[in-house]
Write a protein that holds these residues in place. Structure first.
Motif, mmCIF file in Angstrom:
data_model
loop_
_atom_site.group_PDB
_atom_site.id
_atom_site.type_symbol
_atom_site.label_atom_id
_atom_site.label_comp_id
_atom_site.label_asym_id
_atom_site.label_seq_id
_atom_site.Cartn_x
_atom_site.Cartn_y
_atom_site.Cartn_z
ATOM 1 N N ALA A 122 4.183 2.607 6.730
ATOM 2 C CA ALA A 122 2.921 2.076 6.196
ATOM 3 C C ALA A 122 2.636 0.669 6.710
ATOM 4 O O ALA A 122 1.639 0.052 6.308
ATOM 5 C CB ALA A 122 2.967 2.071 4.668
ATOM 6 N N GLY A 123 3.497 0.156 7.603
ATOM 7 C CA GLY A 123 3.285 -1.161 8.188
ATOM 8 C C GLY A 123 3.725 -2.315 7.316
ATOM 9 O O GLY A 123 3.382 -3.474 7.591
ATOM 10 N N LYS A 124 4.496 -2.036 6.275
ATOM 11 C CA LYS A 124 4.935 -3.099 5.368
ATOM 12 C C LYS A 124 6.182 -3.806 5.905
ATOM 13 O O LYS A 124 6.964 -3.217 6.649
ATOM 14 C CB LYS A 124 5.250 -2.519 3.984
ATOM 15 N N ARG A 125 6.350 -5.060 5.522
ATOM 16 C CA ARG A 125 7.583 -5.792 5.804
ATOM 17 C C ARG A 125 8.421 -5.800 4.533
ATOM 18 O O ARG A 125 7.924 -6.078 3.436
ATOM 19 C CB ARG A 125 7.293 -7.214 6.264
ATOM 20 N N VAL A 126 9.702 -5.479 4.673
ATOM 21 C CA VAL A 126 10.564 -5.245 3.525
ATOM 22 C C VAL A 126 11.807 -6.130 3.599
ATOM 23 O O VAL A 126 12.453 -6.235 4.646
ATOM 24 C CB VAL A 126 10.998 -3.759 3.452
ATOM 25 N N ARG A 127 12.123 -6.746 2.485
ATOM 26 C CA ARG A 127 13.388 -7.471 2.333
ATOM 27 C C ARG A 127 14.384 -6.526 1.689
ATOM 28 O O ARG A 127 14.179 -6.063 0.575
ATOM 29 C CB ARG A 127 13.192 -8.716 1.469
ATOM 30 N N ARG A 128 15.444 -6.207 2.415
ATOM 31 C CA ARG A 128 16.444 -5.251 1.941
ATOM 32 C C ARG A 128 17.716 -5.990 1.561
ATOM 33 O O ARG A 128 18.249 -6.768 2.350
ATOM 34 C CB ARG A 128 16.753 -4.221 3.025
#
Length: 331
Positions: A122-128
């Motif tokens: 979905a084009g999101k940036r994620v902090r994992r």
């Protein structure tokens, strides 16, 4: 995370759906030279199949052997190091004295891999954040610059597009540049208010906007992870974008055209309250000097120069340092 490592995650998800046990390895620290940077990912399946790379192949070979013998962690993540001694460095294909540290993470429902991939698609940036003791993963929206941190209790990483490219003009050359930039995991935006070009734009994974270039640059607020490249040959469009981009923190600002056209462009920009120091940031003619003639060749020169600037190789020779031997056919 670059597209190479994203492909690894997709392969892992497919293996898991097929019922295989999978362990992912993430490079968390290196000492000395290293084949791949911190954050790189490798995955090994229970039968020894492997995806991704963290070395020249010797570390992968060791992981394959351990997977087939059932010696990789199965319940909770574990830290392992390769190449602590000169003898081991030689054995594992690392430079003498080099060291590479991996977090080996068994893939379980707690890994939440499908959720991560859905967000990335979905084009999101994620902090994992991975809890090393339990293997439990938590996600949150990533803000600011990429984060990568290893502590005694957790591994924090950032996933999703972190580099942005704004291209002015939706012509043929932009199609090649956009495709190459997407392969390098740029979030690509194309700005062209001209109907005759914008109506035929069709590169998947990119965003087309029809606003005026200066408004687009201001709205996107370029930072040190963004490049702006003007490719229309129309000063009314290109200069509008450049006058705002050169005042911003964009790490790369370039424009197509011959050296003579670039000289005239610089004179025009001075009239738009752009300082000489800001104008000196302009790469024009844009791209590395490789003798490029055709649109795809010039796109290669541009993306290569952007890559050099990203990694601090500012000494490379650019396309306009000789005579007007490049970009003249399309100027």
């Amino acid at each position: 995370m670059d597209n190479v490592d994203l492909d690894v995650l997709r392969r892992v998800a497919a293996w898991q759906r097929e019922g295989h046990r999978v362990v992912m390895g993430t490079v968390t620290r290196t000492w000395g030279s290293a084949p791949r940077p911190i954050g790189s990912v490798v995955a090994v399946r229970d039968d020894g199949s492997i995806a991704g790379s963290v070395s020249g192949g010797c570390i992968e070979d060791d992981l394959i052997i351990k997977a087939r013998q059932g010696e990789l962690p199965s319940d909770a993540p574990a830290l392992t190091r390769y190449g602590v001694s000169a003898e081991e460095a030689n054995r594992f294909g690392l430079p003498c004295g080099g060291t590479l540290e991996l977090v080996l993470e068994p893939v379980t429902p707690a890994t939440r891999l499908d959720e991560l991939l859905a967000d990335l698609d979905a084009g999101k940036r994620v902090r994992r954040e991975l809890d090393i003791a339990s293997g439990q993963v938590t996600h949150s929206p990533a803000k600011g610059e990429d984060a990568f941190e290893i502590t005694d209790s957790s591994l924090i990483s950032t996933h999703g597009p972190s580099w942005r490219l704004l291209v002015i003009g939706a012509g043929q050359m932009t199609q090649y540049l956009a495709q190459m930039a997407r392969a390098l995991d740029y979030d690509v935006v194309i700005c062209d208010p001209r109907e005759e070009y914008a109506d035929h734009w069709s590169v998947p994974g990119t965003t087309l906007v029809r606003t005026m270039p200066d408004d687009t640059v201001i709205e996107m607020r370029p930072d040190r992870h963004m490049a702006v490249v003007a490719l229309t040959h129309d000063p009314k469009l290109d200069d509008l974008a450049l006058m705002e981009a050169l005042k911003s923190d964009a790490f790369y600002v370039g424009a197509i055209g011959s050296r003579k056209n670039q000289a005239r462009r610089r004179e025009r920009l001075l009239e738009f309250d752009v300082s000489p120091e800001q104008i000196d940031r302009l790469h024009g003619p844009v791209g590395l000097r490789i003798g490029a003639r055709t649109p795809p060749e010039i796109a290669v020169a541009i993306i290569a120069h952007m890559t050099a600037e990203r990694y601090g190789f500012h000494h490379v020779q650019f396309e306009g340092e000789g005579e007007d031997e490049n970009q003249t056919a399309s100027a």
